[in-house]
Design a protein around this motif. Structure first.
Motif, PDB file in Angstrom:
ATOM      1  N   PRO A 134      24.916   9.164 -52.425  1.00  0.00           N
ATOM      2  CA  PRO A 134      24.861  10.630 -52.394  1.00  0.00           C
ATOM      3  C   PRO A 134      23.661  11.149 -51.602  1.00  0.00           C
ATOM      4  N   GLY A 135      22.548  10.404 -51.615  1.00  0.00           N
ATOM      5  CA  GLY A 135      21.391  10.818 -50.828  1.00  0.00           C
ATOM      6  C   GLY A 135      21.674  10.774 -49.341  1.00  0.00           C
ATOM      7  N   ALA A 136      22.366   9.716 -48.901  1.00  0.00           N
ATOM      8  CA  ALA A 136      22.707   9.587 -47.488  1.00  0.00           C
ATOM      9  C   ALA A 136      23.665  10.699 -47.060  1.00  0.00           C
ATOM     10  N   ILE A 137      24.635  10.994 -47.895  1.00  0.00           N
ATOM     11  CA  ILE A 137      25.589  12.064 -47.578  1.00  0.00           C
ATOM     12  C   ILE A 137      24.866  13.404 -47.489  1.00  0.00           C
ATOM     13  N   ALA A 138      23.936  13.654 -48.416  1.00  0.00           N
ATOM     14  CA  ALA A 138      23.163  14.896 -48.380  1.00  0.00           C
ATOM     15  C   ALA A 138      22.339  14.987 -47.099  1.00  0.00           C
ATOM     16  N   TYR A 139      21.785  13.859 -46.684  1.00  0.00           N
ATOM     17  CA  TYR A 139      21.001  13.837 -45.457  1.00  0.00           C
ATOM     18  C   TYR A 139      21.882  14.126 -44.242  1.00  0.00           C
ATOM     19  N   LEU A 140      23.083  13.554 -44.218  1.00  0.00           N
ATOM     20  CA  LEU A 140      24.011  13.818 -43.123  1.00  0.00           C
ATOM     21  C   LEU A 140      24.416  15.292 -43.094  1.00  0.00           C
ATOM     22  N   GLU A 141      24.644  15.871 -44.266  1.00  0.00           N
ATOM     23  CA  GLU A 141      24.982  17.296 -44.346  1.00  0.00           C
ATOM     24  C   GLU A 141      23.836  18.140 -43.791  1.00  0.00           C
ATOM     25  N   HIS A 142      22.630  17.753 -44.150  1.00  0.00           N
ATOM     26  CA  HIS A 142      21.439  18.472 -43.679  1.00  0.00           C
ATOM     27  C   HIS A 142      21.334  18.411 -42.163  1.00  0.00           C
ATOM     28  N   ARG A 143      21.544  17.238 -41.583  1.00  0.00           N
ATOM     29  CA  ARG A 143      21.434  17.105 -40.130  1.00  0.00           C
ATOM     30  C   ARG A 143      22.562  17.836 -39.416  1.00  0.00           C
ATOM     31  N   LEU A 144      23.749  17.846 -39.993  1.00  0.00           N
ATOM     32  CA  LEU A 144      24.864  18.556 -39.372  1.00  0.00           C
ATOM     33  C   LEU A 144      24.576  20.052 -39.322  1.00  0.00           C
ATOM     34  N   GLU A 145      23.974  20.559 -40.386  1.00  0.00           N
ATOM     35  CA  GLU A 145      23.645  21.986 -40.433  1.00  0.00           C
ATOM     36  C   GLU A 145      22.510  22.330 -39.464  1.00  0.00           C
ATOM     37  N   LYS A 146      21.509  21.451 -39.384  1.00  0.00           N
ATOM     38  CA  LYS A 146      20.338  21.727 -38.552  1.00  0.00           C
ATOM     39  C   LYS A 146      20.567  21.402 -37.089  1.00  0.00           C
ATOM     40  N   TYR A 147      21.362  20.353 -36.822  1.00  0.00           N
ATOM     41  CA  TYR A 147      21.621  19.925 -35.445  1.00  0.00           C
ATOM     42  C   TYR A 147      23.131  19.806 -35.221  1.00  0.00           C
ATOM     43  N   PRO A 148      23.834  20.923 -35.132  1.00  0.00           N
ATOM     44  CA  PRO A 148      25.305  20.884 -35.041  1.00  0.00           C
ATOM     45  C   PRO A 148      25.830  20.189 -33.784  1.00  0.00           C
ATOM     46  N   ALA A 149      25.003  20.098 -32.738  1.00  0.00           N
ATOM     47  CA  ALA A 149      25.458  19.446 -31.507  1.00  0.00           C
ATOM     48  C   ALA A 149      25.345  17.933 -31.577  1.00  0.00           C
ATOM     49  N   GLU A 150      24.718  17.429 -32.631  1.00  0.00           N
ATOM     50  CA  GLU A 150      24.478  15.988 -32.746  1.00  0.00           C
ATOM     51  C   GLU A 150      25.780  15.198 -32.886  1.00  0.00           C
ATOM     52  N   ARG A 151      26.719  15.735 -33.636  1.00  0.00           N
ATOM     53  CA  ARG A 151      28.016  15.088 -33.779  1.00  0.00           C
ATOM     54  C   ARG A 151      29.020  16.131 -34.270  1.00  0.00           C
ATOM     55  N   THR A 152      30.307  15.850 -34.062  1.00  0.00           N
ATOM     56  CA  THR A 152      31.346  16.803 -34.447  1.00  0.00           C
ATOM     57  C   THR A 152      31.573  16.752 -35.957  1.00  0.00           C
ATOM     58  N   VAL A 153      32.225  17.810 -36.461  1.00  0.00           N
ATOM     59  CA  VAL A 153      32.563  17.849 -37.881  1.00  0.00           C
ATOM     60  C   VAL A 153      33.493  16.696 -38.228  1.00  0.00           C
ATOM     61  N   GLU A 154      34.403  16.363 -37.311  1.00  0.00           N
ATOM     62  CA  GLU A 154      35.342  15.267 -37.560  1.00  0.00           C
ATOM     63  C   GLU A 154      34.606  13.935 -37.724  1.00  0.00           C
ATOM     64  N   VAL A 155      33.650  13.669 -36.838  1.00  0.00           N
ATOM     65  CA  VAL A 155      32.866  12.438 -36.942  1.00  0.00           C
ATOM     66  C   VAL A 155      32.066  12.441 -38.238  1.00  0.00           C
ATOM     67  N   HIS A 156      31.486  13.572 -38.577  1.00  0.00           N
ATOM     68  CA  HIS A 156      30.727  13.695 -39.820  1.00  0.00           C
ATOM     69  C   HIS A 156      31.594  13.369 -41.030  1.00  0.00           C
ATOM     70  N   GLU A 157      32.783  13.936 -41.068  1.00  0.00           N
ATOM     71  CA  GLU A 157      33.665  13.702 -42.216  1.00  0.00           C
ATOM     72  C   GLU A 157      34.089  12.244 -42.305  1.00  0.00           C
ATOM     73  N   GLU A 158      34.282  11.597 -41.165  1.00  0.00           N
ATOM     74  CA  GLU A 158      34.626  10.175 -41.178  1.00  0.00           C
ATOM     75  C   GLU A 158      33.475   9.348 -41.744  1.00  0.00           C
ATOM     76  N   MET A 159      32.247   9.703 -41.393  1.00  0.00           N
ATOM     77  CA  MET A 159      31.088   8.995 -41.920  1.00  0.00           C
ATOM     78  C   MET A 159      30.989   9.174 -43.436  1.00  0.00           C
ATOM     79  N   VAL A 160      31.206  10.389 -43.902  1.00  0.00           N
ATOM     80  CA  VAL A 160      31.152  10.673 -45.338  1.00  0.00           C
ATOM     81  C   VAL A 160      32.228   9.884 -46.078  1.00  0.00           C
ATOM     82  N   THR A 161      33.418   9.808 -45.490  1.00  0.00           N
ATOM     83  CA  THR A 161      34.503   9.041 -46.106  1.00  0.00           C
ATOM     84  C   THR A 161      34.122   7.577 -46.268  1.00  0.00           C
ATOM     85  N   ARG A 162      33.496   6.999 -45.248  1.00  0.00           N
ATOM     86  CA  ARG A 162      33.096   5.596 -45.321  1.00  0.00           C
ATOM     87  C   ARG A 162      31.997   5.397 -46.365  1.00  0.00           C
TER      88      ARG A 162
END
Length: 339
Positions: A134-162
């Motif tokens: 859960p900490g890693a997922i929270a960190y990914l959510e934080h980076r997606l919000e702060k750096y939206p150009a870093e990766r797409t929402v689709e890639v983010h969701e795939e990472m969360v699923t894994r």
């Protein structure tokens, strides 16, 4: 959101690894000085883990400069070293020459743990690895919000699923805890290599080529997601320390690209993976107490690649008194094999 607000199993080890590789990083920067920044680089890795007949577990990484194409490098290694270490009797001179070339084309860092360390079992506990998810997922959510150009929402969701699939396994009765520890160690050590390369050369991108292994295949290669999280976290931790000390740090992080090995058949970059294979296999066989090796071929690699080399580094991981420590080492003088 501060890093301290997350519960990450390997966080205390990340700055330890960076400190242990500081001298290697300085040497790497000098060695690769002829290459300008913003070039794409490759890192090949192989592991020798869990062999009950070996005294060490080893994770080896070979950094390959952008001196030629991957296909041309594969062609050279195929001719120079047509077999991996396990299946060869005589160590090919061409492969050793590539790993010790006077022209700056490679640089290696290998992480070694004594087998009795049990992959740092006392520090990589199942409950800690489960807390990581859960900490890693929270960190990914934080980076997606702060750096939206870093990766797409689709890639983010795939990472969360894994990550969630990995979390379910960690909570199950059929957990392979040893494999989970391997994944965290591979992620933390590879992140360390990538961050050292980023600080030394500011590459545009880093392509990670790993051998086909159970830790890579698990949960659709979630180990790459672990690596990404550790890579970004470690960079942040290191940058904060450097800024507090009044030193400057690179403002960009290299993009990471992960080569997914084929599940069956020949690895597309089997020849490139052969480079760390020879390193990991040799160091796994080295008795740290007596400095002996079981076979002549390992002695050949040790003496001709590691001994008196400034570009092939070893980092030993140790544990004790509730802490994980790391120290870098270079082999000096001529090693003599004893039975």
């Amino acid at each position: 959101m501060s890093i301290d607000s997350y519960r990450f199993v390997m966080i205390p080890m990340l700055p330890v690894l960076m400190q242990a590789t500081k001298s290697a990083r300085t040497t790497m920067a000098e060695w690769f000085d002829c290459y300008p920044p913003r070039y794409p680089w490759m890192v090949a890795s192989d592991y020798c883990i869990g062999d009950i007949n070996k005294p060490n577990d080893v994770l080896s990484f070979v950094i390959i400069a952008p001196h030629d194409t991957a296909d041309n490098i594969c062609e050279y290694i195929a001719g120079a070293a047509p077999k991996d270490l396990k299946n060869t009797k005589n160590i090919p001179v061409g492969l050793m020459q590539y790993l010790t070339c006077e022209v700056p084309v490679t640089f290696s860092i290998s992480f070694v743990l004594k087998r009795q360390e049990a992959l740092l079992r006392a520090h990589l506990k199942v409950e800690n690895m489960l807390d990581f998810v859960p900490g890693a997922i929270a960190y990914l959510e934080h980076r997606l919000e702060k750096y939206p150009a870093e990766r797409t929402v689709e890639v983010h969701e795939e990472m969360v699923t894994r990550f969630k699939a990995f979390g379910r396994e960690l909570a199950s009765k059929n957990l392979n805890a040893k494999l989970a520890r391997q994944m965290h160690l591979a992620a933390a050590t590879s992140a360390t290599v990538f961050n050292n390369l980023n600080l030394a050369k500011q590459p545009k991108a880093i392509r990670w080529i790993s051998d086909r292994d159970a830790l890579i295949a698990r949960h659709d290669a979630v180990v790459y997601d672990l690596t990404y999280v550790y890579y970004m976290l470690q960079a942040e931790i290191h940058a904060m320390g450097e800024i507090e000390a009044g030193r400057t740090v690179p403002t960009t992080q290299a993009d990471l690209g992960f080569e997914i090995p084929e599940q069956t058949g020949k690895h597309r970059y089997d020849e490139i993976v052969r480079l760390p294979d020879y390193l990991a296999g040799t160091l796994a066989d080295l008795n740290n107490e007596t400095m002996t090796l079981s076979r002549d071929k390992f002695d050949v690699v040790l003496n001709n690649v590691f001994v008196n080399s400034k570009t092939n580094w070893v980092v030993q991981l140790l544990s004790g008194e509730g802490l994980v420590t790391a120290r870098s080492a270079l082999f000096r003088g001529q090693h003599q094999r004893r039975q």
